[in-house]
Design an enzyme around this catalytic site. Structure first.
Site, PDB file in Angstrom:
ATOM      1  N   ALA A 107     -42.846  21.049  -4.266  1.00 18.79           N
ATOM      2  CA  ALA A 107     -44.126  20.745  -3.611  1.00 18.79           C
ATOM      3  C   ALA A 107     -44.967  19.813  -4.476  1.00 18.79           C
ATOM      4  O   ALA A 107     -45.657  18.919  -3.968  1.00 18.79           O
ATOM      5  CB  ALA A 107     -44.895  22.039  -3.326  1.00 18.79           C
ATOM      6  N   ASP A 149     -47.199  27.725  -1.440  1.00 20.30           N
ATOM      7  CA  ASP A 149     -46.989  26.718  -2.490  1.00 20.30           C
ATOM      8  C   ASP A 149     -47.766  25.437  -2.197  1.00 20.30           C
ATOM      9  O   ASP A 149     -48.497  24.929  -3.048  1.00 20.30           O
ATOM     10  CB  ASP A 149     -45.500  26.361  -2.609  1.00 20.30           C
ATOM     11  CG  ASP A 149     -44.725  27.363  -3.430  1.00 20.30           C
ATOM     12  OD1 ASP A 149     -45.194  28.507  -3.524  1.00 20.30           O
ATOM     13  OD2 ASP A 149     -43.674  27.006  -3.964  1.00 20.30           O
TER      14      ASP A 149
HETATM   15  O1  PMV Z   1     -40.085  30.600  -5.425  1.00 18.12           O
HETATM   16  P1  PMV Z   1     -41.455  30.113  -5.100  1.00 18.12           P
HETATM   17  O2  PMV Z   1     -42.388  30.090  -6.231  1.00 18.12           O
HETATM   18  O3  PMV Z   1     -41.457  28.880  -4.297  1.00 18.12           O
HETATM   19  O4  PMV Z   1     -42.168  31.224  -4.245  1.00 18.12           O
HETATM   20  C1  PMV Z   1     -41.679  31.727  -3.084  1.00 18.12           C
HETATM   21  C2  PMV Z   1     -42.623  32.730  -2.579  1.00 18.12           C
HETATM   22  C3  PMV Z   1     -42.065  33.577  -1.466  1.00 18.12           C
HETATM   23  O5  PMV Z   1     -43.109  34.441  -1.076  1.00 18.12           O
HETATM   24  C4  PMV Z   1     -40.888  34.400  -1.938  1.00 18.12           C
HETATM   25  C5  PMV Z   1     -41.640  32.736  -0.278  1.00 18.12           C
HETATM   26  C6  PMV Z   1     -42.772  32.063   0.437  1.00 18.12           C
HETATM   27  O6  PMV Z   1     -42.467  31.147   1.208  1.00 18.12           O
HETATM   28  O7  PMV Z   1     -43.932  32.447   0.300  1.00 18.12           O
END
Ligand code: PMV
Length: 310
Positions: A107, A149
């Site tokens: 992102a 994100d």
């Molecule tokens: O892995 P990351 O930091 O992109 O986080 C994902 C977070 C989740 O809750 C597991 C998935 C989401 O889309 O929110």
């Protein structure tokens, strides 16, 4: 001319956030993706050089279907948004955000690129539109992302995020210190999210109970952050980690690092993000930071960095 975007870390509520529960995430401004613009001397179209990903791409021709490549799709969506032709520039992207480890590197890279293109075009973004475009790119990485994100990275502020609700940013009256420790194992968020979905579909009442417990912790955490009751965050983090373990998204390495941090005096510790690998976070004070860092490294962390959440 350059543009940048910061990393992020989820403090509470990952995974549950996919099911409509709240989550808290904060920007990490010491880690950045940077997109640097150079004007081409001869007409050469828009070229993107992603040095860390060993990718060089060119802007797809207008009217081409949306690309599956995240950088190409970012370019397409941004140019469509501004209804602009590709500018004659080369944009080089560098990022010091570790990939696939829960820090939002995908992102951040897309956000830096979108900001760089808007600079060249002499246009400005409103956060909501940019966040929506980055969400579209997140779908390529994650399948069914919650949107947390792109929100925290584009708004660059602490957010209390509930899917489908207006964004709530909040302030942190009393800064606190985190260590972010990398297990060195990359893990795909998409797989972990899919596995939780399978569990949910197989036994909804049990999983719903865990999601509800996570929600309670997130609400308490926001209160602790907003009232400056920083020490209260520690046990909430550790409890959140245990519940994520019940959702099967922890790993032996994450459990070991969390235990090591607590033994060395951290106030709390948990995995952060998709889990199964990637990073964990430990809440420390100025007095405990050095010893916790040392313990994390000797327990197998490949990298530990310190950040102030403020
Ligand atoms: O892995 P990351 O930091 O992109 O986080 C994902 C977070 C989740 O809750 C597991 C998935 C989401 O889309 O929110």
């Amino acid at each position: 001319m350059q543009a940048s975007a910061c990393a992020k870390i989820i403090l509470f509520g990952e995974h549950a956030v996919v099911y409509g529960k709240p989550a808290i995430a904060v920007p990490i401004s010491s880690l950045k993706a940077v997109a640097e613009v150079e004007f081409n001397i001869v007409p050469d179209g828009l070229k993107i050089v992603a040095a860390d990903l060993e990718q060089t791409i060119r802007s797809p021709a207008s009217g081409e279907p949306l690309s599956e490549n995240p950088l190409e799709r970012t370019v397409q969506l941004v140019l469509n948004h501004f209804q602009a032709a590709p500018p004659n520039v080369t944009i080089t992207i560098h990022s010091d955000i570790p990939i696939a480890s829960g820090l939002g590197s995908g992102a951040a890279v897309s956000t830096a690129l979108a900001r760089a293109i808007s600079l060249v075009l002499n246009r400005t973004w409103d956060n909501a539109s940019l966040s929506e475009i980055i969400y579209q790119i997140e779908k390529l990485h994650h399948g069914t992302p919650s949107g947390i994100d792109n929100t925290v990275i584009v708004y660059q502020q602490p957010v209390y995020f509930i899917r489908t609700q207006p964004i709530q940013t909040f302030s942190i009256p009393r800064p606190f210190k985190l260590l972010i420790a990398d297990t060195g194992k990359s893990a795909l968020t998409r797989i972990a999210v899919g596995d939780v979905r399978q569990l949910y579909e197989a036994d909804q009442p049990t999983i719903q109970k865990i999601l509800d417990q996570i929600e309670t912790l997130v609400i308490q955490a926001r209160q602790a952050i907003e009232t400056g009751a920083v020490a209260d965050l520690g046990p909430l983090m550790t409890q959140n980690h245990a519940l994520l373990g019940q959702l099967t998204v922890s790993s032996p390495e994450l459990d070991m690092l969390a235990r090591a941090a607590l033994e060395a005096g951290a106030l709390g510790a948990k995995l952060s993000g998709g889990g199964r690998g990637g990073n964990m976070i430990a809440l420390v004070t100025a007095d405990t930071a050095a010893s916790v860092r040392e313990k994390l490294l000797s327990a197998g962390a490949v990298r530990v960095f310190e950040t102030n959440v403020e």
